[in-house]
Structures are given as C-alpha cells and as structure tokens.
Design a protein around this motif. Sequence first.
Motif, short mmCIF file in Angstrom:
data_model
loop_
_atom_site.label_atom_id
_atom_site.label_comp_id
_atom_site.label_asym_id
_atom_site.label_seq_id
_atom_site.Cartn_x
_atom_site.Cartn_y
_atom_site.Cartn_z
N ILE A 1 47.20 -22.29 32.67
CA ILE A 1 46.70 -22.91 33.87
C ILE A 1 45.47 -23.70 33.49
CG2 ILE A 1 45.91 -22.23 36.21
CD1 ILE A 1 47.22 -19.58 35.96
N TYR A 2 45.40 -24.88 33.70
CA TYR A 2 44.33 -25.63 33.55
C TYR A 2 43.68 -26.45 34.62
CZ TYR A 2 46.01 -25.01 28.67
OH TYR A 2 46.49 -24.43 27.50
N ARG A 3 41.90 -26.67 34.73
CA ARG A 3 41.52 -27.48 35.45
C ARG A 3 40.90 -28.83 34.55
NH1 ARG A 3 38.80 -24.86 39.43
NH2 ARG A 3 37.30 -24.20 38.07
N VAL A 4 41.44 -29.96 34.89
CA VAL A 4 41.12 -31.15 33.79
C VAL A 4 40.25 -32.07 34.60
CG1 VAL A 4 42.00 -32.92 32.30
CG2 VAL A 4 43.41 -30.89 32.89
N TYR A 5 39.23 -32.40 33.96
CA TYR A 5 38.23 -33.23 34.71
C TYR A 5 38.46 -34.64 33.61
CZ TYR A 5 36.12 -29.62 36.67
OH TYR A 5 35.60 -28.45 37.53
N ILE A 6 38.44 -35.84 34.45
CA ILE A 6 38.82 -37.25 33.82
C ILE A 6 37.94 -38.07 34.48
CG2 ILE A 6 41.21 -36.50 32.94
CD1 ILE A 6 42.40 -38.00 35.34
N ASP A 7 37.55 -39.28 33.71
CA ASP A 7 36.89 -40.32 34.09
C ASP A 7 37.27 -41.53 33.83
OD1 ASP A 7 34.76 -38.43 34.66
OD2 ASP A 7 33.25 -38.73 33.32
N TRP A 8 37.36 -42.65 34.54
CA TRP A 8 37.99 -43.94 34.33
C TRP A 8 36.65 -44.81 33.40
CZ3 TRP A 8 42.27 -46.55 34.79
CH2 TRP A 8 42.06 -47.84 34.54
N VAL A 9 37.51 -45.30 32.38
CA VAL A 9 36.70 -46.46 31.69
C VAL A 9 37.06 -47.75 31.88
CG1 VAL A 9 35.82 -46.74 29.12
CG2 VAL A 9 36.35 -44.54 29.88
N ASP A 10 36.54 -48.49 32.29
CA ASP A 10 36.91 -49.87 32.62
C ASP A 10 37.52 -50.67 31.51
OD1 ASP A 10 36.16 -50.08 35.25
OD2 ASP A 10 34.31 -50.88 34.95
N GLY A 11 38.92 -50.82 31.49
CA GLY A 11 39.57 -51.78 30.52
C GLY A 11 40.24 -50.72 29.68
N GLN A 12 39.96 -49.50 29.61
CA GLN A 12 40.55 -48.62 28.58
C GLN A 12 41.28 -47.29 29.24
OE1 GLN A 12 37.82 -47.54 25.31
NE2 GLN A 12 36.23 -48.81 26.40
N GLY A 13 41.11 -47.13 30.38
CA GLY A 13 42.03 -46.22 31.15
C GLY A 13 41.05 -44.82 31.33
N TRP A 14 41.83 -43.89 31.81
CA TRP A 14 41.32 -42.55 31.75
C TRP A 14 40.96 -41.71 30.66
CZ3 TRP A 14 39.78 -41.19 36.78
CH2 TRP A 14 40.24 -41.85 37.90
N LYS A 15 39.85 -41.01 30.61
CA LYS A 15 39.32 -40.32 29.60
C LYS A 15 38.82 -38.95 30.01
CE LYS A 15 35.54 -39.99 26.42
NZ LYS A 15 34.34 -40.50 25.74
N PRO A 16 39.71 -38.04 29.48
CA PRO A 16 39.38 -36.48 29.66
C PRO A 16 37.95 -36.08 29.26
CG PRO A 16 41.46 -36.67 28.60
CD PRO A 16 40.83 -37.90 28.49
N THR A 17 37.24 -35.52 29.97
CA THR A 17 35.77 -35.13 29.42
C THR A 17 35.50 -33.63 29.69
OG1 THR A 17 35.20 -35.04 32.04
CG2 THR A 17 34.88 -37.09 30.96
#
Length: 234
Positions: free
Chosen positions: A207-223
């Motif tokens: 079971i996971y909770r995942v945080y991701i941020d959008w990087v312009d031109g590169q897509g979603w990045k897990p943080t």
Amino acid sequence: MNRNFDSSSRESRSELRGKRRKTNLILNMLIGLVILLIIFVSVKIFFGGNDENAAEKEQQIESKQDEKNRDTEENKKSAMDEKKDEKETDSETESTDESKETAANTEDDEEIDLVPANEEEAVVTEGGSTGNVKKTIENPSWNPIGTTQTGEHYAVYDKESVDWAEMLQAMSYATGVDQSNMSVWFLGNNGFNKSVGTITTKDQKQIYRVYIDWVDGQGWKPTKVEELKEVEKK
C-alpha cells in the motif's frame, strides 16, 4: 376458161403465201417476244436474287460488326471498371497502411523512455506524516517520466485523459508496482500541478501514497512515497 382458172389459181396461191408470211411473221414476233420475256425474267431473278443476297450478307456483316463493337465497348468498360477497382483497392490499402503507420507512430510517441532510478540513493525513514505511515521513501535520482503533452499544463483528473495515464505511470515508476497489478484508491490535487495518489497491489499487500510534481516539458516526477499500513481512500 383455162386462162381464167389459172389466173384465179395464181391469185389464190399468192394470197395463201401472203397469209403464211404474215402468220410466220406474227409467230416469229411472238416467239421473239416470249424469248425477250424469258430473258428479262431470268435477268431479273438472277440479278435481283444477287442483290437480295448481297443485301442480306451486308446486313449480316453489319450485324456482326455491331456485335463486335458492342463486345469491344463492353470489354473496354470492364477493363476500365477493373482498373478503377484496382485503384480504389490500392487507395484503400494505402489508406489502411497509412492508418497503421500513424497508429504505430502514435504508440511510439506514447511510449516514454524512463530513466531507472538509483535505488542506492533512496533515503528511507521510518514512520511519516501520520501514524498510518510505515516508512517514507525519497530518492533524488527519480526523474520526470517524460510526456506527450505540449503547451501550458493544468492537472487533469479524468480517467480517460493522457494526464491521468501519465500520473499512473509516474506512481508505477516510483513504487515498482506494475500498472496491470495496480489498484488506484485515490488520485487528486495536492496544489498547482502537484498530485497525490493512493495505490495498492491487487492483493493489497503493498500500500503506497505517492506524491508527484509536474515539470514543464518533462512530465510528472515522483517526490515522495509513503508505505502505508492500511488503505486510505484519500
């Protein structure tokens, strides 16, 4: 008396000869006329018959020629129809090939090459933001997963959208859970162009909770990834 009798006899013979000549002349004329009629009728029959035969033959020739012309026209039309069908078939084949090629190119475009993260760089901390967190994982080697999207970006939480598909891919990349074995319990907004989602394996052992941020031109990045004790539907 004898003289008178001789004279009468001569006249009678003379008249008789004259009548015979006239009769012969008339007979000859009639014979000649009959001969002329016979010749005329024969010529008429002969040449008339030839004319009729010639006309009939000419008509037959014209009929055959017309039939031949019709066959030729039909053959031409059939050949033209065949060529038209071939062109349409070739066009349809080319269109199908182009569609397949386009689809293949689209699939290639949608396939995003991910740079594997270095697990040795991962920083694992026991516990986390809540009591339900077993451990927290942060890895500076995580990269944006890439994107097919262009232009200004706003997070879209429509399950049919490209953005949704790319967010699932980013969570799979961070946790190692294959999307075919993934159940999504929650995926929503965590700030402007920031998202958070709760996922499990289908047997719910992970079971996971995942945080991701959008990087312009590169897509979603897990943080950040939090391993949970129990499923949270938010």
